[in-house]
Design an enzyme around this catalytic site. Sequence first.
Site, PDB file in Angstrom:
ATOM      1  N   ALA A   3       2.242   1.814  -3.014  1.00  0.00           N
ATOM      2  CA  ALA A   3       1.456   2.154  -4.355  1.00  0.00           C
ATOM      3  C   ALA A   3       1.348   4.157  -4.398  1.00  0.00           C
ATOM      4  O   ALA A   3       1.040   4.409  -4.994  1.00  0.00           O
ATOM      5  CB  ALA A   3      -0.101   1.186  -4.484  1.00  0.00           C
ATOM      6  N   LYS A   4       1.035   3.890  -3.080  1.00  0.00           N
ATOM      7  CA  LYS A   4       0.432   5.296  -2.740  1.00  0.00           C
ATOM      8  C   LYS A   4       1.671   6.792  -2.477  1.00  0.00           C
ATOM      9  O   LYS A   4       1.047   7.530  -3.423  1.00  0.00           O
ATOM     10  CB  LYS A   4      -0.411   5.388  -1.044  1.00  0.00           C
ATOM     11  CG  LYS A   4      -1.702   4.517  -0.599  1.00  0.00           C
ATOM     12  CD  LYS A   4      -2.597   5.497  -1.847  1.00  0.00           C
ATOM     13  CE  LYS A   4      -4.136   5.340  -1.317  1.00  0.00           C
ATOM     14  NZ  LYS A   4      -5.313   5.347  -2.402  1.00  0.00           N
ATOM     15  N   TYR A  28       0.526  -0.964   0.189  1.00  0.00           N
ATOM     16  CA  TYR A  28       0.075  -0.018   0.118  1.00  0.00           C
ATOM     17  C   TYR A  28       0.745   1.025  -0.055  1.00  0.00           C
ATOM     18  O   TYR A  28       1.071   2.263  -0.848  1.00  0.00           O
ATOM     19  CB  TYR A  28      -1.249  -0.023   1.210  1.00  0.00           C
ATOM     20  CG  TYR A  28      -1.927   0.976   1.508  1.00  0.00           C
ATOM     21  CD1 TYR A  28      -3.034   1.069   1.038  1.00  0.00           C
ATOM     22  CD2 TYR A  28      -1.813   2.334   2.395  1.00  0.00           C
ATOM     23  CE1 TYR A  28      -4.706   1.939   0.773  1.00  0.00           C
ATOM     24  CE2 TYR A  28      -2.661   2.802   2.296  1.00  0.00           C
ATOM     25  CZ  TYR A  28      -4.183   3.108   1.606  1.00  0.00           C
ATOM     26  OH  TYR A  28      -5.175   3.675   1.405  1.00  0.00           O
TER      27      TYR A  28
HETATM   28  P1  NAP Z   1     -13.993   1.840   1.351  1.00  0.00           P
HETATM   29  O1  NAP Z   1     -14.743   2.801   2.408  1.00  0.00           O
HETATM   30  O2  NAP Z   1     -13.341   0.414   1.178  1.00  0.00           O
HETATM   31  O3  NAP Z   1     -14.501   2.582  -0.095  1.00  0.00           O
HETATM   32  C1  NAP Z   1     -13.604   1.928  -0.819  1.00  0.00           C
HETATM   33  C2  NAP Z   1     -15.276   2.555  -2.190  1.00  0.00           C
HETATM   34  O4  NAP Z   1     -13.619   2.389  -3.574  1.00  0.00           O
HETATM   35  C3  NAP Z   1     -15.565   1.468  -2.704  1.00  0.00           C
HETATM   36  O5  NAP Z   1     -16.240   2.513  -2.753  1.00  0.00           O
HETATM   37  C4  NAP Z   1     -16.019   0.569  -3.273  1.00  0.00           C
HETATM   38  O6  NAP Z   1     -16.633   0.084  -4.529  1.00  0.00           O
HETATM   39  C5  NAP Z   1     -14.676   1.152  -4.566  1.00  0.00           C
HETATM   40  N1  NAP Z   1     -13.619   0.286  -5.277  1.00  0.00           N
HETATM   41  C6  NAP Z   1     -12.809  -0.318  -4.377  1.00  0.00           C
HETATM   42  N2  NAP Z   1     -11.688  -1.419  -5.858  1.00  0.00           N
HETATM   43  C7  NAP Z   1     -12.075  -0.645  -6.117  1.00  0.00           C
HETATM   44  C8  NAP Z   1     -12.343  -1.762  -8.050  1.00  0.00           C
HETATM   45  N3  NAP Z   1     -11.051  -2.381  -8.063  1.00  0.00           N
HETATM   46  N4  NAP Z   1     -12.668  -1.173  -8.835  1.00  0.00           N
HETATM   47  C9  NAP Z   1     -13.721   0.253  -8.683  1.00  0.00           C
HETATM   48  N5  NAP Z   1     -13.697   1.049  -7.448  1.00  0.00           N
HETATM   49  C10 NAP Z   1     -13.291   0.393  -6.345  1.00  0.00           C
HETATM   50  O7  NAP Z   1     -12.961   3.163   1.306  1.00  0.00           O
HETATM   51  P2  NAP Z   1     -12.412   4.572   1.494  1.00  0.00           P
HETATM   52  O8  NAP Z   1     -11.780   4.355   2.759  1.00  0.00           O
HETATM   53  O9  NAP Z   1     -13.205   5.206   1.722  1.00  0.00           O
HETATM   54  O10 NAP Z   1     -10.495   5.056   0.731  1.00  0.00           O
HETATM   55  C11 NAP Z   1     -11.240   6.141   0.331  1.00  0.00           C
HETATM   56  C12 NAP Z   1      -9.568   6.255  -0.342  1.00  0.00           C
HETATM   57  O11 NAP Z   1      -8.791   7.030   0.575  1.00  0.00           O
HETATM   58  C13 NAP Z   1      -8.423   4.580  -0.992  1.00  0.00           C
HETATM   59  O12 NAP Z   1      -8.315   5.447  -1.642  1.00  0.00           O
HETATM   60  C14 NAP Z   1      -7.740   4.907   0.089  1.00  0.00           C
HETATM   61  O13 NAP Z   1      -6.714   3.750   0.281  1.00  0.00           O
HETATM   62  C15 NAP Z   1      -7.436   6.070   0.678  1.00  0.00           C
HETATM   63  N6  NAP Z   1      -7.497   6.260   1.992  1.00  0.00           N
HETATM   64  C16 NAP Z   1      -8.269   5.419   3.276  1.00  0.00           C
HETATM   65  C17 NAP Z   1      -7.542   5.778   4.395  1.00  0.00           C
HETATM   66  C18 NAP Z   1      -9.047   5.722   5.170  1.00  0.00           C
HETATM   67  O14 NAP Z   1      -8.803   5.823   7.100  1.00  0.00           O
HETATM   68  N7  NAP Z   1     -10.297   5.644   5.744  1.00  0.00           N
HETATM   69  C19 NAP Z   1      -6.880   6.701   5.173  1.00  0.00           C
HETATM   70  C20 NAP Z   1      -6.164   6.964   3.913  1.00  0.00           C
HETATM   71  C21 NAP Z   1      -6.008   7.156   2.581  1.00  0.00           C
HETATM   72  P3  NAP Z   1     -17.617  -0.749  -4.228  1.00  0.00           P
HETATM   73  O15 NAP Z   1     -18.760   0.037  -3.231  1.00  0.00           O
HETATM   74  O16 NAP Z   1     -17.839  -1.299  -5.556  1.00  0.00           O
HETATM   75  O17 NAP Z   1     -16.264  -1.897  -3.420  1.00  0.00           O
END
Ligand code: NAP
Length: 242
Positions: free
Chosen positions: A156-157, A153
């Site tokens: 990637a990021k 991860y």
């Molecule tokens: P999340 O709640 O798990 O939601 C993930 C979203 O991405 C969902 O809409 C999912 O679609 C979609 N997704 C996953 N794999 C996919 C694929 N192969 N093709 C198309 N859509 C896909 O995640 P989140 O926490 O909102 O994270 C959003 C971004 O923020 C990510 O890039 C994550 O790495 C980054 N981030 C999050 C955090 C955190 O603390 N939450 C911290 C740092 C960075 P489905 O609903 O169809 O599964």
Amino acid sequence: MKYALVTGGSRGIGKAICLRIAEMGYTVIINYKSNDEEANDTLNQIVSLGGNGELLKFDVSDPEQIKKAIENWKSTHQDQHIEILVNNAGIRKDGLIVWMKDEEWNDVISTNLNSFFLITRMLVTDMLVNKYGRIVNVVSLSGLKGLPGQTNYSAAKGGVIAASKALAQEIAKKNVTVNCVAPGFIKTDMTKELDENQLKQMIPMSRFGKTEEVADVVAFLASKKASYITGQVISVNGGLYT
Ligand code: NAP
């Protein structure tokens, strides 16, 4: 109509970004992988705010699906173009490198990093021709400082951050900006199994962030107001030292 594509718009941070960008007057193309119910919920929320949106289901880790979905969208939207791209879809598959399987490395790299390349390449030409565009990539604290158990991860990021800085310089003259937003711990499905009570002790603001707090920064970078900002990474992490 002005269009914005948000990947991973069905849940979490992506859902909040879709709503904020719809409020800015854009028709939001909501990408997601499989959760039809949540994607429809994002669309319904946009419509109830008086906005417009459409669903575009494809797996961002699959080059063929990306190509087909975006080509189809373009063929059904002649003379329209996507002015904002938010590369937000992401997954984690944590583990120590000694135990990490090939697929855990490859899935995380293809979903978080290769998707940035493949989707951006398909949309950036129109932005250059139109001499206006906004690309915002949702990265992570993990990509800035590296976190143990997340070599895949963090790679990637960190890769998206470096690529964004390079691309920002390639296309700055054409008024197309490329920036990253790096969340810390945000309350979503991705972090639901983490112990907030324990982790908040290391966060100066003593809490996890809300999706809207990330979406507001993404929306600003995606707006005309952010006209002289490119190649930057803005952290939204409650003061965690990076
Ligand atoms: P999340 O709640 O798990 O939601 C993930 C979203 O991405 C969902 O809409 C999912 O679609 C979609 N997704 C996953 N794999 C996919 C694929 N192969 N093709 C198309 N859509 C896909 O995640 P989140 O926490 O909102 O994270 C959003 C971004 O923020 C990510 O890039 C994550 O790495 C980054 N981030 C999050 C955090 C955190 O603390 N939450 C911290 C740092 C960075 P489905 O609903 O169809 O599964």
